[in-house]
Design an enzyme around this catalytic site. Structure first.
Site, PDB file in Angstrom:
ATOM      1  N   GLY A  47      -5.851 -11.532   7.339  1.00  0.00           N
ATOM      2  CA  GLY A  47      -5.393 -11.310   5.969  1.00  0.00           C
ATOM      3  C   GLY A  47      -4.181 -12.170   5.679  1.00  0.00           C
ATOM      4  O   GLY A  47      -3.990 -13.244   6.239  1.00  0.00           O
ATOM      5  N   GLY A  48      -3.347 -11.664   4.777  1.00  0.00           N
ATOM      6  CA  GLY A  48      -2.157 -12.401   4.387  1.00  0.00           C
ATOM      7  C   GLY A  48      -1.232 -12.671   5.556  1.00  0.00           C
ATOM      8  O   GLY A  48      -0.363 -13.547   5.489  1.00  0.00           O
ATOM      9  N   GLY A  78      -3.951 -51.860   4.771  1.00  0.00           N
ATOM     10  CA  GLY A  78      -3.009 -50.837   4.329  1.00  0.00           C
ATOM     11  C   GLY A  78      -2.431 -50.073   5.506  1.00  0.00           C
ATOM     12  O   GLY A  78      -1.281 -49.617   5.467  1.00  0.00           O
ATOM     13  N   ALA A  79      -3.231 -49.951   6.563  1.00  0.00           N
ATOM     14  CA  ALA A  79      -2.759 -49.203   7.728  1.00  0.00           C
ATOM     15  C   ALA A  79      -1.563 -49.904   8.374  1.00  0.00           C
ATOM     16  O   ALA A  79      -0.696 -49.254   8.957  1.00  0.00           O
ATOM     17  CB  ALA A  79      -3.893 -49.023   8.727  1.00  0.00           C
TER      18      ALA A  79
HETATM   19  C1  HXC Z   1      -2.100   0.892  10.667  1.00  0.00           C
HETATM   20  C2  HXC Z   1      -3.362   0.141  12.424  1.00  0.00           C
HETATM   21  C3  HXC Z   1      -3.678  -1.034  11.716  1.00  0.00           C
HETATM   22  C4  HXC Z   1      -3.132  -1.197  10.426  1.00  0.00           C
HETATM   23  C5  HXC Z   1      -4.632  -1.130  13.620  1.00  0.00           C
HETATM   24  N1  HXC Z   1      -3.982   0.049  13.600  1.00  0.00           N
HETATM   25  N2  HXC Z   1      -4.470  -1.788  12.488  1.00  0.00           N
HETATM   26  N3  HXC Z   1      -2.578   1.083  11.888  1.00  0.00           N
HETATM   27  N4  HXC Z   1      -2.341  -0.210   9.942  1.00  0.00           N
HETATM   28  N5  HXC Z   1      -3.353  -2.287   9.707  1.00  0.00           N
HETATM   29  C6  HXC Z   1      -3.915   1.034  14.650  1.00  0.00           C
HETATM   30  C7  HXC Z   1      -5.215   1.758  14.896  1.00  0.00           C
HETATM   31  O1  HXC Z   1      -5.344   2.850  14.048  1.00  0.00           O
HETATM   32  C8  HXC Z   1      -5.075   2.158  16.352  1.00  0.00           C
HETATM   33  O2  HXC Z   1      -4.261   3.291  16.424  1.00  0.00           O
HETATM   34  C9  HXC Z   1      -4.285   1.036  16.953  1.00  0.00           C
HETATM   35  O3  HXC Z   1      -3.641   0.383  15.862  1.00  0.00           O
HETATM   36  C10 HXC Z   1      -5.140   0.037  17.674  1.00  0.00           C
HETATM   37  O4  HXC Z   1      -6.217  -0.330  16.827  1.00  0.00           O
HETATM   38  P1  HXC Z   1      -7.729  -0.399  17.343  1.00  0.00           P
HETATM   39  O5  HXC Z   1      -8.563  -0.548  16.148  1.00  0.00           O
HETATM   40  O6  HXC Z   1      -7.987   0.750  18.254  1.00  0.00           O
HETATM   41  O7  HXC Z   1      -7.677  -1.704  18.219  1.00  0.00           O
HETATM   42  P2  HXC Z   1      -8.766  -2.853  18.359  1.00  0.00           P
HETATM   43  O8  HXC Z   1     -10.105  -2.263  18.602  1.00  0.00           O
HETATM   44  O9  HXC Z   1      -8.210  -3.793  19.374  1.00  0.00           O
HETATM   45  O10 HXC Z   1      -8.810  -3.564  16.945  1.00  0.00           O
HETATM   46  C11 HXC Z   1      -7.687  -4.204  16.448  1.00  0.00           C
HETATM   47  C12 HXC Z   1      -7.927  -4.613  14.988  1.00  0.00           C
HETATM   48  C13 HXC Z   1      -8.366  -3.399  14.161  1.00  0.00           C
HETATM   49  C14 HXC Z   1      -9.002  -5.700  14.935  1.00  0.00           C
HETATM   50  C15 HXC Z   1      -6.624  -5.229  14.480  1.00  0.00           C
HETATM   51  O11 HXC Z   1      -7.443  -2.331  14.408  1.00  0.00           O
HETATM   52  C16 HXC Z   1      -8.381  -3.656  12.701  1.00  0.00           C
HETATM   53  O12 HXC Z   1      -9.307  -4.286  12.185  1.00  0.00           O
HETATM   54  N6  HXC Z   1      -7.334  -3.180  12.016  1.00  0.00           N
HETATM   55  C17 HXC Z   1      -7.247  -3.326  10.567  1.00  0.00           C
HETATM   56  C18 HXC Z   1      -6.968  -4.732  10.195  1.00  0.00           C
HETATM   57  C19 HXC Z   1      -6.758  -4.867   8.749  1.00  0.00           C
HETATM   58  O13 HXC Z   1      -7.693  -4.834   7.944  1.00  0.00           O
HETATM   59  N7  HXC Z   1      -5.490  -4.973   8.376  1.00  0.00           N
HETATM   60  C20 HXC Z   1      -5.078  -5.125   7.018  1.00  0.00           C
HETATM   61  C21 HXC Z   1      -5.287  -6.653   6.726  1.00  0.00           C
HETATM   62  S1  HXC Z   1      -4.819  -7.013   5.143  1.00  0.00           S
HETATM   63  P3  HXC Z   1      -4.364   4.357  17.630  1.00  0.00           P
HETATM   64  O14 HXC Z   1      -3.465   5.447  17.227  1.00  0.00           O
HETATM   65  O15 HXC Z   1      -5.789   4.738  17.740  1.00  0.00           O
HETATM   66  O16 HXC Z   1      -3.867   3.640  18.833  1.00  0.00           O
HETATM   67  C22 HXC Z   1      -3.275  -7.506   5.336  1.00  0.00           C
HETATM   68  C23 HXC Z   1      -2.645  -7.849   4.070  1.00  0.00           C
HETATM   69  C24 HXC Z   1      -1.427  -8.619   4.305  1.00  0.00           C
HETATM   70  O17 HXC Z   1      -2.750  -7.595   6.357  1.00  0.00           O
HETATM   71  C25 HXC Z   1      -1.055  -9.185   3.016  1.00  0.00           C
HETATM   72  C26 HXC Z   1       0.156 -10.018   3.108  1.00  0.00           C
HETATM   73  C27 HXC Z   1       0.325 -10.716   1.865  1.00  0.00           C
END
Ligand code: HXC
Length: 510
Positions: free
Chosen positions: A169-170, A404-405
């Site tokens: 994401g971002g 040019g290079a």
């Molecule tokens: C809160 C999160 C989290 C998140 C993971 N966790 N991502 N908690 N916010 N964004 C937590 C899980 O609940 C879990 O908690 C622990 O972290 C580990 O995650 P798992 O899923 O068990 O690990 P894994 O299987 O290794 O997968 C990792 C992952 C997946 C691929 C990162 O967690 C995932 O897809 N997370 C969401 C990613 C996402 O969509 N993020 C938002 C992106 S948008 P527990 O308690 O079970 O240990 C964004 C916008 C930014 O970032 C914009 C900026 C401009």
């Protein structure tokens, strides 16, 4: 009193555990180190000073108030790398997946502000699930606060991102605005949208590794400057890189002890250029033979291999090297190599790192792919970068410098300070064959006549002396004495002072 001291120790121990032993074990099982282990490997022993160990998030939605781990998923502070100060943040995947909350962002911003104020690099170790989902827009705001600081710090202190886990994401945009991105194979990835969204929107089926893994970004997209086998290797290489860099834009690059004679003559360079002008040779060999102790720190080794970029030291001082590589695409310039080299030249110029340019370039790569892709604009990036650079610039033409290079590659006309050529240099508008076929189109049917014309052209232009007569080449030098001549050139430029006209900022073709 004793109890109070004990409480501090207990709190510290608790904070150091992050998300707990189970999650640490899971991190290790994935082949990843923890946030704190990474900092320990990155910094000199016992040099880490932590900030904000007890900061906790302020979220009260989704039952979050019941779980407020100290540190909030990121370890921040400062320490030293070979005695030189750096600021560091390291996201802790064991705490809410290293996700970024408002307070997590504030911790990062605090050390970034201090880094800019005190003039030291920022190294960010990224291992995060992105925006903390429970916090919503507060977390998005936190990201933007970091982005803004990336922009303001750019060109003031070096910023290095190490991607050691998910980065989606971002979240990818903060690293993207830093100077260097290092990734770890198989355990890190970067993408704007993950494989599931890609499938839904475009019907493409792709794995996370293919879409945004370390090899993808080091070879195809050039988002990453290097891909390493594991955390340990990546962090060791960050230490090596930092050793080449100044701490900020007000300081000169570090001068380290050297054990290599600056006047060293290398007889083997006399035969580096093959007899046939179309036979390739390895430009890296020349770089290694010029550098102190043969040490070359290559940037983007896996991408646009027709140009080489990286750091060496001459007489202990850092020098940025840009060199055409005749082994790949005959060393021609194209979209990718122009972008790669332009960014490198701009980094060097921003941080007062002198630039050595080694030239063997037959021109720009022709064709619709290049033209449709905007090679004019991309090639102009490199031209622009060299033209605006005010750092010491030493150029050596080893063989071809066509069209040019020739102009682009730090020529005299772009304020090259020392423009050297080997006797094997050929400086012309184009190669002899192409030139005669244009000039004598009506004689193309007569192979003998054309060959004679080409020979004439070669005799006149396939040498460095026409350019030397005009002063475009300052001196034709013996290949064997290149190190000595180049070291002396840079030594003479240590007091160089050159300023461009005042402007708010330039408008480099993007
Ligand atoms: C809160 C999160 C989290 C998140 C993971 N966790 N991502 N908690 N916010 N964004 C937590 C899980 O609940 C879990 O908690 C622990 O972290 C580990 O995650 P798992 O899923 O068990 O690990 P894994 O299987 O290794 O997968 C990792 C992952 C997946 C691929 C990162 O967690 C995932 O897809 N997370 C969401 C990613 C996402 O969509 N993020 C938002 C992106 S948008 P527990 O308690 O079970 O240990 C964004 C916008 C930014 O970032 C914009 C900026 C401009």
């Amino acid at each position: 009193m004793k109890d109070i001291l004990q409480e501090l120790e207990d709190r510290r121990d608790q904070a150091r555990l992050g998300g707990g032993e189970k999650r640490i074990a899971s991190q290790h099982a994935k082949g990843k180190l923890t946030a704190r282990e990474r900092i320990e490997l990155l910094l000199d022993e016992d040099s880490f000073e932590e900030f904000d160990m007890f900061v906790a998030h302020r979220c009260t939605d989704f039952g979050m108030e019941k779980e407020r781990p100290a540190g909030d998923g990121v370890v921040t502070g400062w320490g030293t790398i070979n005695g030189r100060m750096v600021y560091v943040f390291s996201q802790d995947f064991t705490v809410f997946g290293g996700s970024l909350s408002e307070t997590h962002a504030q911790k990062i911003c605090k050390i970034m502000d201090m880094a800019v104020q005190n003039g030291a690099p920022v190294i960010g170790i990224n291992d995060s699930g992105g925006a903390r989902i429970q916090e919503g827009v507060a977390s998005l705001g936190g990201y933007a606060d970091v982005f803004q600081r990336n922009v303001l710090a750019s060109g003031v202190v070096p910023q290095i991102s190490v991607i050691m886990g998910p980065c989606a994401g971002g979240a990818v945009y903060s690293p993207a605005m830093t100077d260097f991105i290092f990734m770890v194979k198989d355990t890190s990835y970067m993408f704007v949208t993950g494989p599931d969204v890609v499938k839904t929107v475009t019907n493409e089926v792709v794995t996370a590794e293919e879409l945004g893994g370390a090899s993808t970004h080091a070879r195809k997209s050039s988002v990453a400057d290097a891909a390493f086998e594991n955390d340990v290797e990546a962090l060791t290489e960050v230490r090596r890189l930092v050793d080449f860099l100044p701490l900020n834009n007000r300081q000169k690059p570090p001068v380290r002890p050297f054990f290599d004679d600056p006047s060293r003559i290398d007889e083997s360079l006399g035969t580096l250029i093959p007899d046939n002008a179309n036979t390739p040779y390895d430009m890296k060999e020349l770089i290694l033979k010029l550098a102190d102790e043969g040490d070359f720190y290559e940037i983007q080794e896996e991408f646009a291999k027709n140009i080489l970029t990286g750091f060496i030291r001459l007489e202990g001082s850092t020098v940025g090297v840009v060199a055409n590589q005749p082994m790949v695409l005959a060393g021609c310039l194209d979209i990718d190599s122009s972008r790669k080299a332009a960014r490198f030249v701009r980094f060097c110029d921003a941080f007062e790192i002198p630039i050595l340019t080694l030239v063997d370039v037959p021109g720009f790569l022709p064709g619709t792919v290049q033209e449709y892709g905007g090679v004019i604009k991309h090639g102009a990036k490199l031209l622009f970068a060299y033209g605006e650079a005010t750092v010491p610039k030493v150029t050596l033409i080893t063989r071809k410098a066509y069209g040019g290079a020739y102009d682009v590659m730090a020529s005299k006309h772009l304020r090259g300070d020392f423009n050297y050529a080997w006797p094997t240099a050929e400086i012309a508008v184009m190669g002899a064959k192409g030139a005669t076929e244009i000039l004598y189109r009506s004689e193309i049917g007569d192979a003998e006549k054309i060959a004679a014309r080409a020979q004439d052209y070669e005799d006149r232009f396939a040498n460095p002396f026409v350019a030397a007569e005009k002063g475009f080449v300052d001196e034709v030098i013996m290949p064997q004495s290149s190190r000595k001549r180049i070291c002396r050139a840079f030594a003479s430029l240590r007091g160089k002072s050159l300023q461009n006209p005042w402007k708010k900022h330039d408008n480099i073709p993007l």
